[in-house]
Design an enzyme around this catalytic site. Structure first.
Site, short mmCIF file in Angstrom:
data_model
loop_
_atom_site.label_atom_id
_atom_site.label_comp_id
_atom_site.label_asym_id
_atom_site.label_seq_id
_atom_site.Cartn_x
_atom_site.Cartn_y
_atom_site.Cartn_z
N ASN A 109 0.83 -1.20 0.00
CA ASN A 109 0.00 0.00 0.00
C ASN A 109 0.86 1.25 0.00
OD1 ASN A 109 -0.42 1.89 2.54
ND2 ASN A 109 0.17 -0.14 3.32
N PHE A 113 -1.51 8.12 4.36
CA PHE A 113 -2.28 8.69 5.48
C PHE A 113 -3.58 9.37 5.05
CE2 PHE A 113 1.75 9.39 8.36
CZ PHE A 113 1.80 8.04 8.58
N SER A 171 5.86 5.03 8.54
CA SER A 171 5.20 4.79 7.26
C SER A 171 6.18 5.12 6.14
CB SER A 171 3.97 5.67 7.12
OG SER A 171 3.57 5.67 5.77
N ASN A 173 5.27 5.93 3.26
CA ASN A 173 4.55 6.70 2.24
C ASN A 173 4.42 8.19 2.56
OD1 ASN A 173 3.99 4.26 0.81
ND2 ASN A 173 2.46 3.80 2.37
N THR A 174 5.12 8.65 3.59
CA THR A 174 5.14 10.09 3.91
C THR A 174 6.60 10.51 3.91
OG1 THR A 174 3.10 10.01 5.20
CG2 THR A 174 4.61 11.81 5.72
N LYS A 209 6.17 3.36 16.81
CA LYS A 209 6.07 2.34 15.75
C LYS A 209 7.25 2.46 14.79
CE LYS A 209 2.87 0.06 12.68
NZ LYS A 209 1.46 -0.10 12.32
N ASN A 238 6.24 -1.77 11.14
CA ASN A 238 5.44 -1.26 10.04
C ASN A 238 5.78 -2.06 8.77
OD1 ASN A 238 3.80 0.52 8.46
ND2 ASN A 238 4.23 2.14 9.95
C1 LIG Z 1 -3.68 -1.03 3.69
C2 LIG Z 1 -2.78 -0.77 4.87
C3 LIG Z 1 -2.79 0.48 5.49
C4 LIG Z 1 -1.97 0.74 6.58
N1 LIG Z 1 -2.01 1.96 7.18
C5 LIG Z 1 -1.25 2.19 8.30
C6 LIG Z 1 -1.32 3.42 8.98
O1 LIG Z 1 -2.09 4.32 8.64
N2 LIG Z 1 -0.52 3.60 10.07
C7 LIG Z 1 0.34 2.62 10.52
O2 LIG Z 1 1.02 2.83 11.52
N3 LIG Z 1 0.41 1.44 9.89
C8 LIG Z 1 -0.37 1.20 8.80
N4 LIG Z 1 -0.30 -0.02 8.17
C9 LIG Z 1 0.69 -1.02 8.66
C10 LIG Z 1 0.03 -2.04 9.60
O3 LIG Z 1 -0.44 -1.42 10.77
C11 LIG Z 1 1.04 -3.15 9.97
O4 LIG Z 1 2.12 -2.57 10.68
C12 LIG Z 1 1.59 -3.88 8.77
O5 LIG Z 1 0.60 -4.05 7.78
C13 LIG Z 1 2.15 -5.26 9.12
O6 LIG Z 1 1.15 -6.10 9.65
P1 LIG Z 1 0.37 -7.21 8.78
O7 LIG Z 1 1.41 -8.02 8.06
O8 LIG Z 1 -0.42 -8.00 9.78
O9 LIG Z 1 -0.50 -6.47 7.84
C14 LIG Z 1 -1.11 -0.28 7.06
C15 LIG Z 1 -1.12 -1.53 6.45
C16 LIG Z 1 -1.94 -1.79 5.37
C17 LIG Z 1 -1.91 -3.15 4.73
#
Ligand SMILES: Cc1cc2nc3c(=O)[nH]c(=O)nc-3n(C[C@H](O)[C@H](O)[C@H](O)COP(=O)(O)O)c2cc1C
Length: 348
Positions: A109, A113, A171, A173-174, A209, A238
């Site tokens: 992704n 934000f 993140s 992406n920022t 994080k 993350n």
């Molecule tokens: C679509 C998507 C959006 C995410 N948005 C955020 C976010 O806004 N803030 C954040 O700290 N992590 C965000 N994450 C990261 C997740 O919180 C997590 O750290 C990461 O996906 C790893 O866990 P997983 O393998 O169980 O998905 C996002 C992940 C996904 C897939």
């Protein structure tokens, strides 16, 4: 149930499927008993003065704007983290910006934000009291002139509404956000947060994080900074910018953060390294690729006290929470363990 619907859901563009899930959850029609687990007391834990019914949390990014957290508790999550919330509402990057890598059990992704901003989100939470432990994850706006100021604004507006606050510096992406992994910059930010906390006489736990894409030297530095600046927990990790070579799906080189199975071992290795340095002075919330009892177990023995997941729920549906808990309880029974606390960090 979910395996029946999955092919239909996966025909939808991922962000549309996500919106559909949020809108359905707003109806809040699921009976809680549907996701009940026997012997859940084996998964209970007290951490930072809160009693968690189980350690499985929903990771940030699913309920970014705090629209459905109370419905999500019905799936059986022990806690839910909303956000990332930025001071001002923002659209995020142009679409498409979420990609499923089905055979890799992963997602990429680059949302950037997208969220409704502090004002709306704090109103929402004020009106709709949380039925469980609620974390609020904060970050800066894309076009801000001062990222630190944005974190402070997030803290000021949410310290009274959350059970904990997550400072998201990871993140991908920022722009420049990951620069907060540099030790001087991180210390400066955490000191500012601490000052605010003291100003409001707040005891709220602060989580940090972290990115999985860091060097060993940075692990040592961040562990020290966390210990010396009253951080309650590190959230590890993350999404990653790396590890694309072995993936099967053709969209593997899309720009953004990779989550799910290919992140699992990267995150576990980082948890092990941090666990050794933190020496129980700072907790670890383990996240990355959890989708089964075994994967949850591995995170716990690596050193995680609490867990979070996101991608696992996309591939396995909401029943993933109940299934993880059931499997984990069975593992514990087989090992003759009464509560999962006993195995935290035992794999090191
Ligand atoms: C679509 C998507 C959006 C995410 N948005 C955020 C976010 O806004 N803030 C954040 O700290 N992590 C965000 N994450 C990261 C997740 O919180 C997590 O750290 C990461 O996906 C790893 O866990 P997983 O393998 O169980 O998905 C996002 C992940 C996904 C897939």
């Amino acid at each position: 149930m979910f395996s029946f619907f999955r092919p239909f859901i996966f025909k939808l563009e991922p962000e549309r499927a996500h919106r559909l899930a949020i809108e359905s959850l707003k109806l809040n029609y699921l009976p809680k008993s549907f996701f009940k687990t026997e012997n859940e007391e084996m998964l209970e834990i007290k951490a930072f003065n809160k009693k968690f019914p189980n350690p499985i949390g929903l990771a940030a990014g699913f309920d970014k704007s705090a629209e459905v957290y109370n419905s999500l508790f019905r799936f059986g999550f022990g806690f839910v983290e909303i956000g990332t919330v930025t001071p001002v509402k923002q659209y995020g990057n142009p679409k498409p910006r979420i990609f499923r890598l089905e055979r890799d059990e992963a997602m990429i992704n680059r949302l950037g934000f997208n969220n409704d901003g502090i004002k709306l989100i704090s109103e929402r939470i004020t009106k709709n009291k949380s039925n469980g432990i609620l974390g609020i994850n904060i970050g800066p706006n894309k076009n801000t002139e001062n990222q630190e100021e944005d974190f402070i604004l997030g803290f000021k507006n949410f310290y009274n509404l959350a059970d904990y606050i997550t400072i998201n510096i990871s993140s991908p992406n920022t722009e420049n956000l990951r620069d907060f992994h540099q030790v001087e910059k991180l210390i400066k930010l955490l000191k500012l947060i601490k000052k605010e906390k003291e100003k409001y006489n707040s005891q709220i736990p602060i989580m940090l994080k972290i990115s999985p894409d860091i060097e060993d030297k940075t692990i040592e530095e961040i562990a020290d900074v966390a210990i010396n600046n009253s951080i309650t927990a590190l959230i590890l990790t993350n999404t990653t910018n790396k590890n694309r070579n072995k993936l099967i799906e053709s969209n593997k080189n899309e720009i953004g953060g990779l989550s799910g199975k290919p992140l699992e071992n990267i995150s576990n290795n980082l948890i092990k390294k941090f666990y050794k340095k933190l020496k129980n002075k700072v907790l670890i919330i383990g996240v990355g690729g959890i989708d089964s009892g075994k994967s949850a177990y591995n995170k716990i023995i690596s050193g995680a006290t609490l867990l979070q997941l996101y991608t696992g729920m996309v591939y396995k549906g909401p029943e993933v929470v109940k299934n993880i808990k059931k499997d984990l309880i069975n593992h514990l029974k087989q090992d003759g363990v009464k509560n999962f606390k006993e195995i935290i960090g035992q794999g090191n």
